[in-house]
Scaffold this motif. Structure first.
Motif, PDB file in Angstrom:
ATOM      1  N   ARG A 104      -8.952  10.516  -1.668  1.00  0.00           N
ATOM      2  CA  ARG A 104      -8.388  11.675  -0.860  1.00  0.00           C
ATOM      3  C   ARG A 104      -9.057  11.427   0.653  1.00  0.00           C
ATOM      4  O   ARG A 104     -10.566  11.347   0.369  1.00  0.00           O
ATOM      5  CB  ARG A 104      -8.775  12.814  -1.677  1.00  0.00           C
ATOM      6  CG  ARG A 104      -8.166  13.976  -1.017  1.00  0.00           C
ATOM      7  CD  ARG A 104      -8.090  15.167  -1.819  1.00  0.00           C
ATOM      8  NE  ARG A 104      -9.391  15.643  -2.172  1.00  0.00           N
ATOM      9  CZ  ARG A 104     -10.149  16.595  -1.818  1.00  0.00           C
ATOM     10  NH1 ARG A 104      -9.846  17.237  -0.786  1.00  0.00           N
ATOM     11  NH2 ARG A 104     -11.439  17.195  -2.174  1.00  0.00           N
ATOM     12  N   PRO A 105      -8.640  11.607   1.465  1.00  0.00           N
ATOM     13  CA  PRO A 105      -9.498  11.386   2.687  1.00  0.00           C
ATOM     14  C   PRO A 105     -10.837  11.958   2.911  1.00  0.00           C
ATOM     15  O   PRO A 105     -11.725  11.652   3.362  1.00  0.00           O
ATOM     16  CB  PRO A 105      -8.311  11.980   3.793  1.00  0.00           C
ATOM     17  CG  PRO A 105      -7.382  11.666   2.985  1.00  0.00           C
ATOM     18  CD  PRO A 105      -7.157  11.867   1.691  1.00  0.00           C
ATOM     19  N   ASN A 117       1.683   9.273  -5.869  1.00  0.00           N
ATOM     20  CA  ASN A 117       1.720  10.669  -4.996  1.00  0.00           C
ATOM     21  C   ASN A 117       0.299  10.746  -4.443  1.00  0.00           C
ATOM     22  O   ASN A 117      -0.513  11.681  -4.482  1.00  0.00           O
ATOM     23  CB  ASN A 117       2.020  11.676  -5.937  1.00  0.00           C
ATOM     24  CG  ASN A 117       2.262  12.894  -4.888  1.00  0.00           C
ATOM     25  OD1 ASN A 117       2.612  12.805  -3.498  1.00  0.00           O
ATOM     26  ND2 ASN A 117       2.154  14.138  -5.245  1.00  0.00           N
ATOM     27  N   ARG A 140       0.757  -1.406  -0.024  1.00  0.00           N
ATOM     28  CA  ARG A 140       0.119   0.051  -0.022  1.00  0.00           C
ATOM     29  C   ARG A 140       0.832   1.255  -0.043  1.00  0.00           C
ATOM     30  O   ARG A 140       0.548   2.191  -0.672  1.00  0.00           O
ATOM     31  CB  ARG A 140      -1.039  -0.021   1.222  1.00  0.00           C
ATOM     32  CG  ARG A 140      -2.048  -0.995   1.194  1.00  0.00           C
ATOM     33  CD  ARG A 140      -2.808  -0.941   2.430  1.00  0.00           C
ATOM     34  NE  ARG A 140      -3.626  -2.160   3.118  1.00  0.00           N
ATOM     35  CZ  ARG A 140      -4.673  -2.664   2.439  1.00  0.00           C
ATOM     36  NH1 ARG A 140      -5.387  -1.908   1.496  1.00  0.00           N
ATOM     37  NH2 ARG A 140      -5.344  -3.538   2.981  1.00  0.00           N
ATOM     38  N   GLU A 141       1.858   1.355   0.801  1.00  0.00           N
ATOM     39  CA  GLU A 141       2.828   2.652   0.980  1.00  0.00           C
ATOM     40  C   GLU A 141       3.548   2.636  -0.505  1.00  0.00           C
ATOM     41  O   GLU A 141       3.655   3.808  -0.806  1.00  0.00           O
ATOM     42  CB  GLU A 141       3.991   2.015   1.816  1.00  0.00           C
ATOM     43  CG  GLU A 141       3.352   2.295   3.579  1.00  0.00           C
ATOM     44  CD  GLU A 141       4.342   2.028   4.338  1.00  0.00           C
ATOM     45  OE1 GLU A 141       5.290   1.141   4.170  1.00  0.00           O
ATOM     46  OE2 GLU A 141       4.033   2.263   5.721  1.00  0.00           O
ATOM     47  N   SER A 144       1.024   4.332  -2.666  1.00  0.00           N
ATOM     48  CA  SER A 144       0.599   5.627  -2.498  1.00  0.00           C
ATOM     49  C   SER A 144       1.655   6.501  -2.996  1.00  0.00           C
ATOM     50  O   SER A 144       1.338   7.639  -3.615  1.00  0.00           O
ATOM     51  CB  SER A 144       0.339   5.670  -1.043  1.00  0.00           C
ATOM     52  OG  SER A 144       0.029   6.925  -0.789  1.00  0.00           O
ATOM     53  N   ASP A 145       2.825   6.070  -2.744  1.00  0.00           N
ATOM     54  CA  ASP A 145       4.267   6.869  -3.275  1.00  0.00           C
ATOM     55  C   ASP A 145       4.278   6.978  -4.460  1.00  0.00           C
ATOM     56  O   ASP A 145       4.536   7.843  -5.127  1.00  0.00           O
ATOM     57  CB  ASP A 145       5.519   6.004  -2.613  1.00  0.00           C
ATOM     58  CG  ASP A 145       5.609   6.335  -1.311  1.00  0.00           C
ATOM     59  OD1 ASP A 145       4.624   7.315  -0.317  1.00  0.00           O
ATOM     60  OD2 ASP A 145       6.368   5.593  -0.563  1.00  0.00           O
ATOM     61  N   TYR A 152      -2.482   9.490  -0.844  1.00  0.00           N
ATOM     62  CA  TYR A 152      -2.981  10.271   0.467  1.00  0.00           C
ATOM     63  C   TYR A 152      -2.550   9.357   1.529  1.00  0.00           C
ATOM     64  O   TYR A 152      -2.933   9.215   2.701  1.00  0.00           O
ATOM     65  CB  TYR A 152      -4.183  10.675   0.475  1.00  0.00           C
ATOM     66  CG  TYR A 152      -4.468  11.941  -0.156  1.00  0.00           C
ATOM     67  CD1 TYR A 152      -4.422  13.098  -0.037  1.00  0.00           C
ATOM     68  CD2 TYR A 152      -4.751  11.721  -1.674  1.00  0.00           C
ATOM     69  CE1 TYR A 152      -4.418  14.252  -0.552  1.00  0.00           C
ATOM     70  CE2 TYR A 152      -5.034  12.850  -2.353  1.00  0.00           C
ATOM     71  CZ  TYR A 152      -4.965  14.222  -1.932  1.00  0.00           C
ATOM     72  OH  TYR A 152      -5.092  15.117  -2.808  1.00  0.00           O
ATOM     73  N   GLY A 153      -1.449   8.361   1.317  1.00  0.00           N
ATOM     74  CA  GLY A 153      -1.179   7.561   2.512  1.00  0.00           C
ATOM     75  C   GLY A 153      -1.680   6.061   2.200  1.00  0.00           C
ATOM     76  O   GLY A 153      -2.558   5.686   1.399  1.00  0.00           O
ATOM     77  N   PRO A 154      -0.818   5.091   2.870  1.00  0.00           N
ATOM     78  CA  PRO A 154      -1.449   3.791   2.768  1.00  0.00           C
ATOM     79  C   PRO A 154      -2.696   3.345   3.233  1.00  0.00           C
ATOM     80  O   PRO A 154      -3.349   2.271   2.257  1.00  0.00           O
ATOM     81  CB  PRO A 154      -0.390   2.865   3.430  1.00  0.00           C
ATOM     82  CG  PRO A 154       0.208   4.075   4.508  1.00  0.00           C
ATOM     83  CD  PRO A 154       0.130   5.228   3.748  1.00  0.00           C
ATOM     84  N   GLU A 155      -3.225   3.878   3.930  1.00  0.00           N
ATOM     85  CA  GLU A 155      -4.483   3.506   4.631  1.00  0.00           C
ATOM     86  C   GLU A 155      -5.672   4.092   3.631  1.00  0.00           C
ATOM     87  O   GLU A 155      -6.912   3.584   3.371  1.00  0.00           O
ATOM     88  CB  GLU A 155      -4.957   4.244   5.759  1.00  0.00           C
ATOM     89  CG  GLU A 155      -5.113   5.649   5.971  1.00  0.00           C
ATOM     90  CD  GLU A 155      -3.839   6.402   5.994  1.00  0.00           C
ATOM     91  OE1 GLU A 155      -3.695   7.745   6.186  1.00  0.00           O
ATOM     92  OE2 GLU A 155      -2.582   6.012   5.681  1.00  0.00           O
ATOM     93  N   ASN A 156      -5.332   4.748   2.651  1.00  0.00           N
ATOM     94  CA  ASN A 156      -6.256   5.168   1.547  1.00  0.00           C
ATOM     95  C   ASN A 156      -5.981   4.437   0.289  1.00  0.00           C
ATOM     96  O   ASN A 156      -6.534   5.118  -0.842  1.00  0.00           O
ATOM     97  CB  ASN A 156      -6.000   6.820   1.374  1.00  0.00           C
ATOM     98  CG  ASN A 156      -6.740   7.330   2.430  1.00  0.00           C
ATOM     99  OD1 ASN A 156      -7.757   7.337   3.057  1.00  0.00           O
ATOM    100  ND2 ASN A 156      -5.734   8.479   3.317  1.00  0.00           N
TER     101      ASN A 156
END
Length: 390
Positions: free
Chosen positions: A216-217, A61, A53-54, A57-58, A63-67
């Motif tokens: 996006r959160p 670009n 996930r990380e 996300s990277d 919004y973080g692995p949880e997303n």
């Protein structure tokens, strides 16, 4: 006869060896699930999935692995997003190059759920007219959806401009990055993408049965889960958990595929997206140069820009494209894709409906020798019909 895969836009092949090794290792050595087992191997596997996930996300670009949400493919991701987001009375704008993975869910929602949509104008090369698109926005417009890149021609959407337009009007901006992800510099934050849907088996060089979406959160509360079931979290409740990514991930995930997708992203990062894209575009340029010398073939949307995808659509003047595809496969071992490519809206935009065409697409491992073989095959088939080489 050695086969040549010039249908890379459908599924990339071959895969990097590390992808195969990773998937095999997982299936041979591990049989656990994540978020369920209270033992070391399950915890270790959960950490490995988090690491993927990380990476994703990277890579985009995000919004973080949880997303980062995993699904079976981009079609499932798009359905989850569209059915979870849109409500009766909502209006949507879509590009003129959308795949049926977008068009069919929207058509269903328009027939059964009171959703309406308009197609943003585009020229015969597939380029969306952003100014004309903005004029279509209404008070009830909820979202803008565009394919990041076409699966039938070289066109890449003006994603940043569309994202800025959506943000100005408070609209949710969704992209289908099935094409382009893996080689183009997709930038979720920089291009104002609220939800980015992807598949693993195309340009990301991963296995089939992998995909997902990044969100996006601030958009999460707007997208209701459409699948429900066990997650290993909040098991006391009849409702899906609010925590991410559990909110959208019931059931057992494709763990071998997810880990292999992580290995594929490692390969792309090591080789470099720009390097892969340059190699693919060099193959396409070589192919286009050769086809232009042949009589009897017409290149559709023959405009290549700095950011294009390696996809060529041809129509044949002397043979049905279905027969041409069969001859290429039967006589030369060359795999192509013929017809409407699950993108009738795109063919309507390019002016190739209802006939469609034959598609040649190039990938990370396509060689110039394979392109030469394809050009010789096309020349030979043209010569059979009395056509000349220019």
């Amino acid at each position: 006869m050695k086969t040549i895969n010039l249908d890379q836009a459908a599924t990339s092949f071959p895969k990097p060896p590390a992808v195969i090794r990773c998937m095999t290792e997982q299936m041979c050595s591990h049989g656990t699930n994540i978020n369920r087992g209270g033992y070391h191997e399950a915890y270790e596997l959960a950490e490995q999935v988090l690491a993927v996930r990380e990476k994703i996300s990277d890579f985009f670009n995000g919004y973080g692995p949880e997303n980062v949400i995993f699904t079976a493919n981009v079609t499932q991701a798009l359905n989850m997003v569209l059915f979870g987001l849109l409500k009766s009375g909502d209006h949507v704008l879509i590009s003129g190059l959308e795949h049926n993975a977008v068009w069919r869910p929207l058509h269903y929602l328009s027939e059964h759920c009171g959703i309406t949509y308009d197609i943003m104008p585009a020229d015969k090369t597939g380029r969306t007219d952003v100014e004309a698109a903005e004029a279509l926005i209404r008070s009830e417009t909820r979202a803008v959806i565009c394919t990041y890149a076409s699966n039938i021609c070289p066109a890449v959407a003006p994603v940043r401009a569309l994202g800025e337009m959506a943000r100005r009007h408070g609209l949710v901006f969704i992209t289908d990055a099935a094409q382009g992800a893996g080689t183009l510099p997709v930038d979720m934050v920089g291009e104002h993408i609220d939800i980015l849907c992807f598949t693993g088996h195309k340009g990301l060089l991963g296995p089939q049965g992998t995909g997902g979406f990044l969100i996006r959160p601030e958009i999460v509360p707007l997208v209701t889960p459409v699948f429900c079931g066990g997650t290993g979290s909040d098991s006391h409740s009849a409702k899906m958990p609010a925590i991410m990514p559990d909110r959208y991930e019931p059931g057992t995930p494709n763990l071998p595929g997810i880990l292999a997708l992580g290995a594929a992203i490692d390969y792309i990062n090591e080789r470099g997206r720009a390097s892969i894209h340059a190699a693919e575009m060099a193959c396409m340029a070589h192919f286009l140069t050769g086809v232009r010398r042949l009589d009897g073939y017409r290149i559709i949307a023959d405009v290549v820009r700095t950011e294009s995808v390696p996809v060529v659509l041809l129509q044949c003047d002397f043979m049905d494209e279905g027969e041409l595809a069969w001859r290429l496969d039967e006589d030369y071992g060359i795999m192509t894709r013929v017809g409407l490519h699950c993108a009738p809206l795109g063919h309507q935009t390019l002016g190739t409906m209802p006939r469609g065409g034959i598609r040649f697409s190039f990938g990370a491992f396509t060689t110039s020798e394979e392109v030469d073989t394809a050009l010789r095959a096309l020349a030979a088939l043209a010569a059979e019909s009395g056509r000349l080489i220019g």
